[in-house]
Design a protein around this motif. Sequence first.
Motif, PDB file in Angstrom:
ATOM      1  N   HIS A 379       0.652  -1.426  -0.061  1.00 37.30           N
ATOM      2  CA  HIS A 379      -0.151  -0.081  -0.130  1.00 37.30           C
ATOM      3  C   HIS A 379       0.807   1.364   0.076  1.00 37.30           C
ATOM      4  CE1 HIS A 379      -3.596  -2.480   1.172  1.00 37.30           C
ATOM      5  NE2 HIS A 379      -2.700  -3.090   1.464  1.00 37.30           N
ATOM      6  N   GLU A 380       0.263   2.104  -0.510  1.00 37.01           N
ATOM      7  CA  GLU A 380       0.898   3.508  -0.648  1.00 37.01           C
ATOM      8  C   GLU A 380       0.580   4.226   0.676  1.00 37.01           C
ATOM      9  OE1 GLU A 380       0.669   6.050  -4.165  1.00 37.01           O
ATOM     10  OE2 GLU A 380       0.437   7.727  -2.780  1.00 37.01           O
ATOM     11  N   THR A 397      -2.902   5.005   4.956  1.00 36.40           N
ATOM     12  CA  THR A 397      -3.121   4.499   3.326  1.00 36.40           C
ATOM     13  C   THR A 397      -4.286   5.300   3.003  1.00 36.40           C
ATOM     14  OG1 THR A 397      -4.703   3.186   3.899  1.00 36.40           O
ATOM     15  CG2 THR A 397      -2.454   2.202   3.920  1.00 36.40           C
ATOM     16  N   GLU A 421       5.812   3.099  -0.343  1.00 38.57           N
ATOM     17  CA  GLU A 421       5.084   2.086  -0.241  1.00 38.57           C
ATOM     18  C   GLU A 421       5.584   1.007   0.751  1.00 38.57           C
ATOM     19  OE1 GLU A 421       5.349   0.616  -4.525  1.00 38.57           O
ATOM     20  OE2 GLU A 421       3.215   1.240  -4.607  1.00 38.57           O
TER      21      GLU A 421
END
Length: 441
Positions: A379-380, A397, A421
């Motif tokens: 996930h960013e 996130t 990330e």
Amino acid sequence: MPSFYLETFGCQMNEHDSEQVAGLLAAQGYRRVATPQEADLVLYNTCSVREKAERKAFSRLSEWRRGRADGKVIGVLGCMAQRRGEEILGREPQVRFVCGPASYRRLPEFLARLEAGERRVAGLEAADGETFETPLIQRDSPFRAYVTIVEGCDKSCAYCVVPSARGRERSRASEAILAEARQLAAEGYTEVQLLGQNVNCYRDPAAPGCDFVALLGRVAETPGLRQVRFTTSHPRDFTPGIVAAIDAHPTLANHIHLPVQSGSTRVLERMQRLYTREEYLERIAWIRAARRQIAISTDVIVGFPGETEADFEQTLRLLEEVRFDSMFSFKYSPRPGTAALALDGQVPEQERGRRLVLLQGLQREIQTRRHAALVGTVHEALVEGFNPATGQWIGRTSQNRVLNFTSPGGRADNLLGRYVEARVTRAGPNSLAGERVGNLL
Ligand code: SAM
Ligand code: SF4
């Protein structure tokens, strides 16, 4: 240089009001300090939504009774000041001024009057047709900024004091909002959070064609912004166009906060929420049909007057059906001046407590299961802080989940305010843990 201490209770709206108040005070030559003991001016920005919040504020005020204020100016701001200002002045002699949200623009004048020797000052005018515009905002975060788009509320939920504390619904002009977004991007902010009690009702007073969906698209296209959030959405005014906007604009975050309050249509009707259980679920279906995976959070009130065991069961079943990503939940708190006070079937405090525990237990299970399924995914996240105790960076996130992660260089990597990330390696009910992968975004 005089100093001020400002403590904020309540919602994001109050937090943002405090940023505006702090900006106004700084422009008047006041310096902010970290403890009330050091301050010449001690301010509490209060919340009235639940009784507990008001009790807490009164307990803070009581600390300054019997001469303990010792030359300090004690002031009360916010919703409790607006609703109970006269009463506060009556029962708390140490309080020198009270000021509701509609009167913040007059703060410099109030301070000048106090300095000139006036003993007590009150700013309690009702919220009028104007919105509060000030370029003097001292923001708490250097990378995330709140931007008000709608003030007040025109709904009349039977349990809620917000309309009486914050007045009629007023939208800010879209040009002012967009100018603020551009200014924020120029100053290096990458995330903007649009605020209103009911953002879906946004209507540009200057350009009547510009509704919330149009505004969202325009803010999302502001060069330099990477993430745009908005809260709160009201189910009644929620449209498929909002979901389409999220699908169309990568900068809009994958998250919608859509308070349901109850899973029982009968209770929703008594609450005057203006939608049924089925209509709420229809909106959930629109969101689930999006191309992007949009997280959904909600608010629930348990023990509203007349809520039976069967009504409460329906709320539990709704939680299982929707599987919310997160939930804020509250025991119903009777508030002065609200319509719910006149309803029969008040639920005893102990029973409200029992239902809250059951509700929260179920939601915890749901979150645990949902989060477990995320182990292994990447996930960013926007990095919000560092926890020295665990050696982890704290990220959030796009779906608004907390993702604590390690980075090869630890604290020295200097990631605050950056986007990274991270791969999820462990999951708990309230947060994810992981490790940074790849380069900075
Ligand atoms: N405008 C938003 C909306 O309509 O959902 C939220 C406003 S309120 C500040 C935030 C939440 O507080 C509400 O969604 C509701 O769940 C809760 N709340 C409001 N009044 C309450 C009361 N009297 N007792 C318990 N919870 C309350
Ligand atoms: Fe309160 Fe309802 Fe308005 Fe939200 S929509 S602020 S809950 S009256």
